[in-house]
Every structure is written in C-alpha cells, then in structure tokens.
Design a protein around this motif. Sequence first.
Motif, PDB file in Angstrom:
ATOM      1  N   LEU A 180       0.766  -1.096  -0.021  1.00 17.57           N
ATOM      2  CA  LEU A 180       0.198   0.085  -0.031  1.00 17.57           C
ATOM      3  C   LEU A 180       0.755   1.206   0.008  1.00 17.57           C
ATOM      4  O   LEU A 180       0.509   2.104  -0.613  1.00 17.57           O
ATOM      5  CB  LEU A 180      -0.687  -0.223   1.170  1.00 17.57           C
ATOM      6  N   ALA A 181       1.769   1.407   0.983  1.00 13.26           N
ATOM      7  CA  ALA A 181       2.782   2.366   1.024  1.00 13.26           C
ATOM      8  C   ALA A 181       3.386   2.812  -0.549  1.00 13.26           C
ATOM      9  O   ALA A 181       3.474   3.923  -0.982  1.00 13.26           O
ATOM     10  CB  ALA A 181       3.852   2.116   2.006  1.00 13.26           C
ATOM     11  N   ILE A 182       3.926   1.657  -1.033  1.00 13.18           N
ATOM     12  CA  ILE A 182       4.478   1.928  -2.460  1.00 13.18           C
ATOM     13  C   ILE A 182       3.707   2.301  -3.525  1.00 13.18           C
ATOM     14  O   ILE A 182       3.851   3.168  -4.319  1.00 13.18           O
ATOM     15  CB  ILE A 182       5.276   0.687  -2.640  1.00 13.18           C
ATOM     16  N   VAL A 183       2.301   1.842  -3.465  1.00 10.58           N
ATOM     17  CA  VAL A 183       1.252   2.114  -4.353  1.00 10.58           C
ATOM     18  C   VAL A 183       0.944   3.634  -4.241  1.00 10.58           C
ATOM     19  O   VAL A 183       0.691   4.369  -5.365  1.00 10.58           O
ATOM     20  CB  VAL A 183      -0.006   1.050  -4.319  1.00 10.58           C
ATOM     21  N   LEU A 184       0.575   4.051  -2.999  1.00  9.72           N
ATOM     22  CA  LEU A 184       0.064   5.424  -2.723  1.00  9.72           C
ATOM     23  C   LEU A 184       1.253   6.481  -3.336  1.00  9.72           C
ATOM     24  O   LEU A 184       0.949   7.445  -3.853  1.00  9.72           O
ATOM     25  CB  LEU A 184      -0.043   5.616  -1.201  1.00  9.72           C
ATOM     26  N   GLY A 185       2.464   5.858  -2.917  1.00  9.89           N
ATOM     27  CA  GLY A 185       3.698   7.011  -3.390  1.00  9.89           C
ATOM     28  C   GLY A 185       3.791   6.921  -4.781  1.00  9.89           C
ATOM     29  O   GLY A 185       3.794   8.081  -5.482  1.00  9.89           O
ATOM     30  N   ILE A 186       3.444   5.784  -5.528  1.00 10.52           N
ATOM     31  CA  ILE A 186       3.628   5.688  -7.139  1.00 10.52           C
ATOM     32  C   ILE A 186       2.398   6.596  -7.762  1.00 10.52           C
ATOM     33  O   ILE A 186       2.616   7.149  -8.761  1.00 10.52           O
ATOM     34  CB  ILE A 186       3.795   4.179  -7.564  1.00 10.52           C
ATOM     35  N   ILE A 187       1.348   6.587  -7.037  1.00 12.32           N
ATOM     36  CA  ILE A 187       0.122   7.430  -7.599  1.00 12.32           C
ATOM     37  C   ILE A 187       0.636   8.824  -7.538  1.00 12.32           C
ATOM     38  O   ILE A 187       0.007   9.771  -8.373  1.00 12.32           O
ATOM     39  CB  ILE A 187      -1.116   7.021  -6.864  1.00 12.32           C
ATOM     40  N   ALA A 188       0.845   9.382  -6.473  1.00 16.39           N
ATOM     41  CA  ALA A 188       1.246  10.650  -6.186  1.00 16.39           C
ATOM     42  C   ALA A 188       2.424  11.117  -7.430  1.00 16.39           C
ATOM     43  O   ALA A 188       2.156  12.074  -8.005  1.00 16.39           O
ATOM     44  CB  ALA A 188       1.696  11.128  -4.856  1.00 16.39           C
ATOM     45  N   HIS A 189       3.306   9.997  -7.749  1.00 20.03           N
ATOM     46  CA  HIS A 189       4.329  10.413  -8.624  1.00 20.03           C
ATOM     47  C   HIS A 189       3.838  10.402  -9.999  1.00 20.03           C
ATOM     48  O   HIS A 189       3.986  11.315 -10.894  1.00 20.03           O
ATOM     49  CB  HIS A 189       5.408   9.210  -8.492  1.00 20.03           C
ATOM     50  N   ALA A 190       2.809   9.614 -10.280  1.00 20.74           N
ATOM     51  CA  ALA A 190       2.152   9.630 -11.565  1.00 20.74           C
ATOM     52  C   ALA A 190       1.351  10.973 -11.978  1.00 20.74           C
ATOM     53  O   ALA A 190       1.336  11.379 -13.284  1.00 20.74           O
ATOM     54  CB  ALA A 190       1.140   8.228 -11.780  1.00 20.74           C
ATOM     55  N   ALA A 191       0.715  11.523 -10.781  1.00 19.43           N
ATOM     56  CA  ALA A 191       0.281  12.767 -11.224  1.00 19.43           C
ATOM     57  C   ALA A 191       0.925  14.069 -11.469  1.00 19.43           C
ATOM     58  O   ALA A 191       0.687  14.845 -12.220  1.00 19.43           O
ATOM     59  CB  ALA A 191      -0.431  13.408  -9.618  1.00 19.43           C
ATOM     60  N   MET A 192       2.662  13.735 -11.497  1.00 25.83           N
ATOM     61  CA  MET A 192       3.493  14.731 -11.887  1.00 25.83           C
ATOM     62  C   MET A 192       4.018  14.212 -13.147  1.00 25.83           C
ATOM     63  O   MET A 192       4.337  14.746 -14.237  1.00 25.83           O
ATOM     64  CB  MET A 192       4.462  14.878 -10.673  1.00 25.83           C
ATOM     65  N   TYR A 193       4.086  12.821 -13.347  1.00 26.56           N
ATOM     66  CA  TYR A 193       4.989  12.291 -14.339  1.00 26.56           C
ATOM     67  C   TYR A 193       4.152  12.239 -15.587  1.00 26.56           C
ATOM     68  O   TYR A 193       4.576  12.503 -16.866  1.00 26.56           O
ATOM     69  CB  TYR A 193       5.543  10.850 -14.247  1.00 26.56           C
ATOM     70  N   GLY A 194       2.444  12.137 -15.318  1.00 25.88           N
ATOM     71  CA  GLY A 194       1.738  12.108 -16.719  1.00 25.88           C
ATOM     72  C   GLY A 194       1.756  13.418 -17.313  1.00 25.88           C
ATOM     73  O   GLY A 194       1.935  13.175 -18.524  1.00 25.88           O
ATOM     74  N   PRO A 195       1.452  14.547 -16.854  1.00 27.65           N
ATOM     75  CA  PRO A 195       1.622  15.846 -17.627  1.00 27.65           C
ATOM     76  C   PRO A 195       3.055  16.391 -17.671  1.00 27.65           C
ATOM     77  O   PRO A 195       3.162  17.332 -18.731  1.00 27.65           O
ATOM     78  CB  PRO A 195       0.810  16.751 -16.819  1.00 27.65           C
ATOM     79  N   GLN A 196       3.953  15.750 -17.326  1.00 26.03           N
ATOM     80  CA  GLN A 196       5.413  16.383 -17.408  1.00 26.03           C
ATOM     81  C   GLN A 196       5.757  16.506 -18.842  1.00 26.03           C
ATOM     82  O   GLN A 196       6.549  17.632 -19.017  1.00 26.03           O
ATOM     83  CB  GLN A 196       6.227  15.414 -16.703  1.00 26.03           C
ATOM     84  N   ALA A 197       5.639  15.518 -19.750  1.00 24.82           N
ATOM     85  CA  ALA A 197       6.295  15.623 -21.079  1.00 24.82           C
ATOM     86  C   ALA A 197       5.618  16.923 -22.098  1.00 24.82           C
ATOM     87  O   ALA A 197       6.506  17.665 -22.322  1.00 24.82           O
ATOM     88  CB  ALA A 197       5.936  14.155 -21.955  1.00 24.82           C
ATOM     89  N   SER A 198       4.371  17.068 -21.918  1.00 24.59           N
ATOM     90  CA  SER A 198       3.862  17.990 -22.620  1.00 24.59           C
ATOM     91  C   SER A 198       3.991  19.438 -21.740  1.00 24.59           C
ATOM     92  O   SER A 198       4.205  20.304 -22.616  1.00 24.59           O
ATOM     93  CB  SER A 198       2.254  17.775 -22.488  1.00 24.59           C
ATOM     94  N   PHE A 199       3.984  19.172 -20.542  1.00 24.50           N
ATOM     95  CA  PHE A 199       4.430  20.592 -19.629  1.00 24.50           C
ATOM     96  C   PHE A 199       5.608  21.114 -20.011  1.00 24.50           C
ATOM     97  O   PHE A 199       5.868  22.477 -20.352  1.00 24.50           O
ATOM     98  CB  PHE A 199       4.328  20.355 -18.172  1.00 24.50           C
ATOM     99  N   PHE A 200       6.638  20.456 -20.142  1.00 24.17           N
ATOM    100  CA  PHE A 200       8.207  21.039 -20.341  1.00 24.17           C
ATOM    101  C   PHE A 200       8.186  21.379 -21.896  1.00 24.17           C
ATOM    102  O   PHE A 200       8.824  22.234 -21.916  1.00 24.17           O
ATOM    103  CB  PHE A 200       8.879  19.588 -19.846  1.00 24.17           C
ATOM    104  N   SER A 201       7.405  20.406 -22.699  1.00 24.12           N
ATOM    105  CA  SER A 201       7.626  20.712 -23.998  1.00 24.12           C
ATOM    106  C   SER A 201       7.028  21.910 -24.298  1.00 24.12           C
ATOM    107  O   SER A 201       7.545  22.912 -25.182  1.00 24.12           O
ATOM    108  CB  SER A 201       7.001  19.612 -25.042  1.00 24.12           C
TER     109      SER A 201
END
Length: 454
Positions: A335-356
């Motif tokens: 559960l700890a690893i899953v919750l951490g990875i979901i928070a990470h995904a909220a940044m990593y998902g839009p990151q490519a378009s945001f930086f571009s």
Amino acid sequence: MEPTQERHDSILKVAVASFIGTAIEWYDFFLYGTAAALVFNRLFFPSLDPLAGTLAAFGTFAVGFVARPLGGVVFGHYGDKLGRKAMLSATLMLMGLATFAVGLLPTYDTVGVLAPVLLVVLRLVQGFGLGGEWGGAVLMAVEHAPANRRGFYGSWPQMGAPAGLLVATAVFSLFSKMPDAQFLSWGWRVPFLLSAVLIGIGVFIRLHVAESPVFRQRKPAPAAERLPVMEAIRNYPKQILLAMGARFAENGFFYIITTFVLSYGTERLGLPRSTLLNGVLVATAVHLVAIPAFGAASDRFGRRPVYLAGAVGCALMAFPFFWLIDTKQTLLIWLAIVLGIIAHAAMYGPQASFFSELFGTRVRYSAASLGYQLASVFAGGLSPVVATALLSRSGGQAWPVSVYMLGLAAVTLVSVYLSAETFREQLTEAPAASPGEDALSEPSSRSPSPVPPR
C-alpha cells in the motif's frame, strides 16, 4: 481513409513506438538500479561492510545521472538541428550495448578494483544514452499530437518508465529465486544479457515512424546560431530552472520508493527480497494506468493543477510511507509503495507536455532535455545515496529521510507555482509567458492560434 482517421492512426503509431522504445531504454536503466540495491555491493564491493557496500553501489547508480545532462546536450543539439527521429535509434543502441556489457563484467573476486571501475564506465555510457533519449521520445509524441490531446499522448513515452521498471523488476525477481550461490555466480547476468534482444525490437520499431511535423515546419535558425543549447540557455533561463525544480519531488521520490526501499527493507528490516520486489511490481502496474489518466486530466484542467496535486500527495506521504513499511506487513508495504507511485504519476503524466510547451521549436529538444536531465543529477541520482547516508547517521531511523522527502516536495511546489500554465498554447516558435511578464522567446513574431475545444 478519412483525414481525421489517418491523423489519429499516425499519432497512435508514434505514441506506441515512443512507448515501446522508451520502455526498453528504461528497462536497461532500472535493471542496474535493482541490481545496485540487491547484489552489486556483494559482487563489486565485497571488502566493505554491508552498509558501506550499499553506499558504494548506490554511488555507481548515481554516476549514470551525472552523465545524463551531457547526453541531453549532445543529442539535443543534433535533435534540434537534424531531427528527433534520428537520435532515438542512436540512443537506444548506446543504452543496449552498455547494458549487455554489464552482464559480461568480471567481478571484484576475479579482477579486483578493475571490476567497479568498468562498472562505473558502463554506467556513464548508460546515463549518456538515456540523457538524449527522453527529449526525442517525448517530442515525437507531443509534436505529433493534436493540440487538445498533447497531455494524453505525451504521457505515452512516460509510460515507458514504469513498463521498463515492471519488466526489469519481474525478470530480476524471477532470477533472484535461484539458490543464492547460483544467482550471484551467473543468474544476475541474464537480465542484462537479454537487453540485446529488446534493443533489436526497439530499433526496428523506431525506424518506421515519421519525423515530427512541428520540427519539419520550424523556421531556420539564424546563421549566428550554431548551438541550440546556448540559444536555449540565453532565451529560456527561467523556464529551464523551473523545469529542474519541478522534477525534484517527482524524480527524488521515485527512486526512494522503488530503489532505496529495496535495500531499506532487506538490510534494515530483514524483509525477504520477494516482498519488496512484488510490492514494486504491483505499484508499477498501477503506475501504467495512472500516468495516462493524469496526462489526460491535464488536457482538461491544465498542467499546473494536476502537477501540484501530485507534489502535495508526495509531501503527505513522506512520513506515512516509512510508517507503513516499518509494520513489516506485506499488504501495508505494498500500500505504501502504491500510494507513493500514484502521487508520482500525477506529476509524471503531464510532465512531457508541460516541459515541451515551455520552449520554442528550434531549441525544444535541447532546452527540455537540459531542464529534465540536470534535475536528475541532484534529485533522482542522489536520493538513494542521501537516504542511505541519512539512515546511517540516524542509527537506522527513517524520519530524516522523510524530512528530506519534504524538502524535495517543497522545491517542486514552488517551481510549479511560479511556472506558466501552458496547456492552451500552440507549439510555435515562442512559448507561453509567465503571468505578468513577457515571454522569454526566440527572436520571432508569434500570433495566437485557436486550440480545439477540450
């Protein structure tokens, strides 16, 4: 075939190609991280005590991040001048050859100090290749995508990271079930040698996609501009620094919850390798779904709100993450690893378009790569090392690591808050300006273009 359907098929083909190629490159990179956490201390630094050996192994892991900005600059230079497509096959080949060679390395018991030296050299080559790959992969997806779906399609190469981690962890987990003597003798090598097969597949796929239409339509650079990276630094210093800051929580947290946790759980808590590796596998499967979901959400709500939500989530998990791990209960660890990875995904998902979207076309490869890869040196590359050192100085207490994680989140929150919202901007020669200021743009005129409804 209708033009709209043809365009959809084209971007889908590019997105899938970007995803597969990036997944293969991340497989190579993450495989090293898993081995560094579990076996490299015993094979390449056996004369050190376990904690010092782990620090040394994570040090070689960090070396790959040091080479990434250089790879971003070199491949970004040629990607901005010659095109995105040509660089992708070159970086894939470079990564694959280095990973394959790691599987052939002699250990310390065979050649002494030469073994860790060779390991560091190959890690540098890995980092150099990956440093150039990210920019080309995400720009191919983002620059092919329709304006109102850039967040979603830009997230496809980002999905390559969890896919690569999933495959790397699964393969390494499979071989780690071998008897310890066999695993340390030859079993750990097989996942590295398998890279040769994956590279052939990836290169074949990448050779069959078209060059970015945005790159083909760019304005020629003035004769005085020979180095895109210097033009990027001169015209976009603020955007590069903010992109770096935006990565601190995303990059640092990721390697703590997927790499450092392996050594923390096995060495500090005495947990079985399989418990932690399986937890990473479960979280990575969730990651694969969450990344495109958050990318699509950024097309609707904007890049900054989604990214900020992820940074807040990481901050909120800084202490509970270790509280859950310390219970030694399998489901709570997962559960700890899953919750951490979901928070990470909220940044990593839009990151490519945001930086571009922060940079103009003529220097986008160089500028986005520079901001992305420089941050990896100070965030992801150092986070396992810093976390291990903090754990050592605190006598095995995890709370200093949690405080460190809060610091990473604070840097990202401030950086994203100060950045411009970009999701309604066209990928023209000039990027969006921050509220209340003129764009630090390339010397060209820009008129707004309508964006399709979202």
